[in-house]
Design a protein around this motif. Structure first.
Motif, mmCIF file in Angstrom:
data_model
loop_
_atom_site.group_PDB
_atom_site.id
_atom_site.type_symbol
_atom_site.label_atom_id
_atom_site.label_comp_id
_atom_site.label_asym_id
_atom_site.label_seq_id
_atom_site.Cartn_x
_atom_site.Cartn_y
_atom_site.Cartn_z
ATOM 1 N N UNK A 1 0.809 -1.133 0.012
ATOM 2 C CA UNK A 1 -0.149 -0.167 0.061
ATOM 3 C C UNK A 1 0.802 1.210 -0.018
ATOM 4 N N UNK A 2 1.793 1.391 -0.665
ATOM 5 C CA UNK A 2 2.753 2.471 -0.930
ATOM 6 C C UNK A 2 3.639 3.031 0.429
ATOM 7 N N UNK A 3 3.494 2.016 1.269
ATOM 8 C CA UNK A 3 4.058 2.349 2.712
ATOM 9 C C UNK A 3 5.526 2.174 2.797
ATOM 10 N N UNK A 4 6.449 3.091 3.234
ATOM 11 C CA UNK A 4 7.686 2.710 3.606
ATOM 12 C C UNK A 4 8.029 2.734 5.005
ATOM 13 N N UNK A 5 7.303 3.388 5.904
ATOM 14 C CA UNK A 5 7.396 3.270 7.227
ATOM 15 C C UNK A 5 5.881 3.041 7.845
ATOM 16 N N UNK A 6 5.569 2.467 8.633
ATOM 17 C CA UNK A 6 4.251 2.118 9.139
ATOM 18 C C UNK A 6 3.601 3.349 9.214
ATOM 19 N N UNK A 7 2.395 3.572 8.281
ATOM 20 C CA UNK A 7 1.561 4.569 8.059
ATOM 21 C C UNK A 7 2.018 5.789 7.317
ATOM 22 N N UNK A 8 3.218 5.766 6.936
ATOM 23 C CA UNK A 8 3.705 6.972 6.025
ATOM 24 C C UNK A 8 3.972 6.488 4.803
ATOM 25 N N UNK A 9 2.998 6.800 3.706
ATOM 26 C CA UNK A 9 2.715 6.189 2.308
ATOM 27 C C UNK A 9 3.601 7.391 1.488
ATOM 28 N N UNK A 10 4.476 6.389 0.690
ATOM 29 C CA UNK A 10 5.248 7.423 -0.148
ATOM 30 C C UNK A 10 4.571 7.339 -1.441
ATOM 31 N N UNK A 11 3.940 6.387 -1.744
ATOM 32 C CA UNK A 11 3.090 6.275 -3.027
ATOM 33 C C UNK A 11 1.697 5.756 -3.014
ATOM 34 N N UNK A 12 0.826 6.033 -4.094
ATOM 35 C CA UNK A 12 -0.469 5.605 -4.052
ATOM 36 C C UNK A 12 -0.279 4.121 -4.427
ATOM 37 N N UNK A 13 -0.204 3.157 -3.341
ATOM 38 C CA UNK A 13 0.227 1.638 -3.684
ATOM 39 C C UNK A 13 -1.047 0.772 -3.882
ATOM 40 N N UNK A 14 -0.668 -0.480 -3.945
ATOM 41 C CA UNK A 14 -1.515 -1.296 -3.991
ATOM 42 C C UNK A 14 -1.552 -2.498 -2.751
ATOM 43 N N UNK A 15 -2.585 -3.158 -2.444
ATOM 44 C CA UNK A 15 -2.389 -4.309 -1.448
ATOM 45 C C UNK A 15 -2.219 -5.370 -2.063
ATOM 46 N N UNK A 16 -0.967 -5.906 -2.379
ATOM 47 C CA UNK A 16 -0.538 -6.870 -3.147
ATOM 48 C C UNK A 16 0.570 -7.895 -2.218
ATOM 49 N N UNK A 17 0.479 -7.957 -1.146
ATOM 50 C CA UNK A 17 1.446 -8.793 -0.536
ATOM 51 C C UNK A 17 1.296 -10.208 -0.835
ATOM 52 N N UNK A 18 2.098 -10.908 -0.753
ATOM 53 C CA UNK A 18 2.208 -12.538 -0.700
ATOM 54 C C UNK A 18 1.986 -12.966 0.824
#
Ligand SMILES: *Cc1c(COP(=O)(O)O)cnc(C)c1O
Length: 359
Positions: A211-228
């Protein structure tokens, strides 16, 4: 009935290992972003001879996140092969880019480098060769034509395949894999991954997929929920240990098919020099396919078609006006015969005998 694919046979052979691995995950209480994903990523990077692997939710996502990380945007063009699964094209479309399709090589059924060359423009921002049916595309020619344009290998059907001694997924800029249950390396649900030697791209895709997160709840990009997830990663770790054995078995099966189908009415697959296919599918060509398939079905042999409609003829891609001569011709003739590691010699003999009796 000889099934096209029988995943239960494979499960029986690894039941204990898989049950133990999944039970451990459940006991750990950690289901997302844990040790199994981390270890699997290391193991799969090593297996594909790459520096980085990022586990994702599917092959479709792996392709889209790769394009996103490369900065593909509206106005760009992305080239892929017209005979692939729709996912090879979807990522570009969802990012607003235009999909351009190439025709295929007559022998390998993969991207035709000459046609790729004709389709490159100043707007071409990525090329997605597909290692269809488990056979590597002509990567040397494609790389030479691509020059500086990034190459994303769609290796969703080619886990472990080799091209001039290199594993697929390690040859282009990024490799994309699917762990859909029926793939050579399949999870027990959806799963996917990218492989690359580019640290920055790996990191960007990892963040995008979380989800575009580089640190917990700090979102760098408009990401996706695409975790394995952990359960799938645990299963994949068990299965990865068997992958080479299974791929070798598929190769033996293909060889036997080739031998026994000599002199029959179908066209068997050809391998190009210096590649190791992993025979995700064993695809033959025949005239009057519908009749052929019905006959095999009535004799107890299950077959499928990969794929019956080329991307340029799909309703979803009605905007594509390209004609692809070989792709379209072959789409009416291809038939996938039963193929999996546990398929027995007797079964192959029965399938080929049935085909030889076909009139
Ligand atoms: C399976 C497949 C995909 C998509 O993978 P999913 O995990 O099902 O999303 C993409 N490309 C090709 C060639 C495939 O066979």
């Amino acid at each position: 009935m000889i099934p096209f694919l029988d995943l239960q046979r494979q499960f029986e052979s690894i039941k204990q290992e898989v049950t133990q691995a999944t039970e451990q995950v459940m006991q750990s209480g950690r289901f997302v972003s844990g040790k199994n994903v981390e270890e699997f990523e290391k193991e799969f990077a090593k297996y594909t001879q790459t520096k980085y692997c990022v586990g994702l939710n599917s092959g479709t996502d792996a392709l889209q996140l790769s394009l996103d990380a490369l900065g593909i945007k509206p106005g760009d063009e992305v080239i892929t092969a017209g005979n692939s699964f729709i996912a090879s094209a979807l990522g570009a479309s969802h990012l607003g880019a235009k999909v351009i399709l190439t025709d295929i090589n007559k022998d390998t059924y993969n991207m035709d480098p000459a046609d790729l060359k004709k389709n490159i423009t100043s707007k071409t921002k990525a090329i997605i060769p597909v290692h269809l049916y488990g056979q590597p595309a002509q990567m040397n020619e494609i790389k030479e034509i691509a020059g500086d344009i990034p190459i994303i290998e769609d290796s969703c059907q080619a886990h472990g395949a080799q091209y001039h001694g290199k594993k697929t997924g390690s040859i282009g800029t990024i490799g994309c894999f699917s762990f859909y249950p029926g793939k050579n390396l399949g999870a027990y649900g959806d799963g996917g991954a990218i492989t690359t030697n580019d640290e920055e791209l790996a990191e960007k895709i990892r963040i995008l997929g979380n989800v575009g997160m580089n640190q917990k709840y700090y979102h760098k990009y408009k990401g996706y929920n695409s975790r394995l997830d952990e359960i799938q990663a645990a299963i994949l770790r068990v299965k990865l240990k068997h992958l080479d054995t299974w791929n070798n078995k598929r190769n033996e099966n293909a060889k036997l098919y080739n031998e026994l189908l000599e002199g029959s009415s179908v066209v068997t697959p050809k391998e190009i020099n210096n590649v190791k296919s992993v025979y995700h599918l064993y695809v033959v060509r025949t005239k009057e396919r519908e009749k052929f398939q019905k006959y095999l079905q009535s004799e107890g042999v299950q077959t499928l078609i990969h794929y019956p409609i080329p991307i340029n003829k799909l309703e979803a891609y009605s905007e594509i006006k390209q004609n692809l001569a070989i792709t379209e011709e072959y789409s009416k003739e291809i038939v996938s015969l039963p193929m999996f590691a546990e398929l027995t010699q007797e079964e192959i003999q029965k399938v080929t005998k049935t085909i030889k009796n076909y009139k």
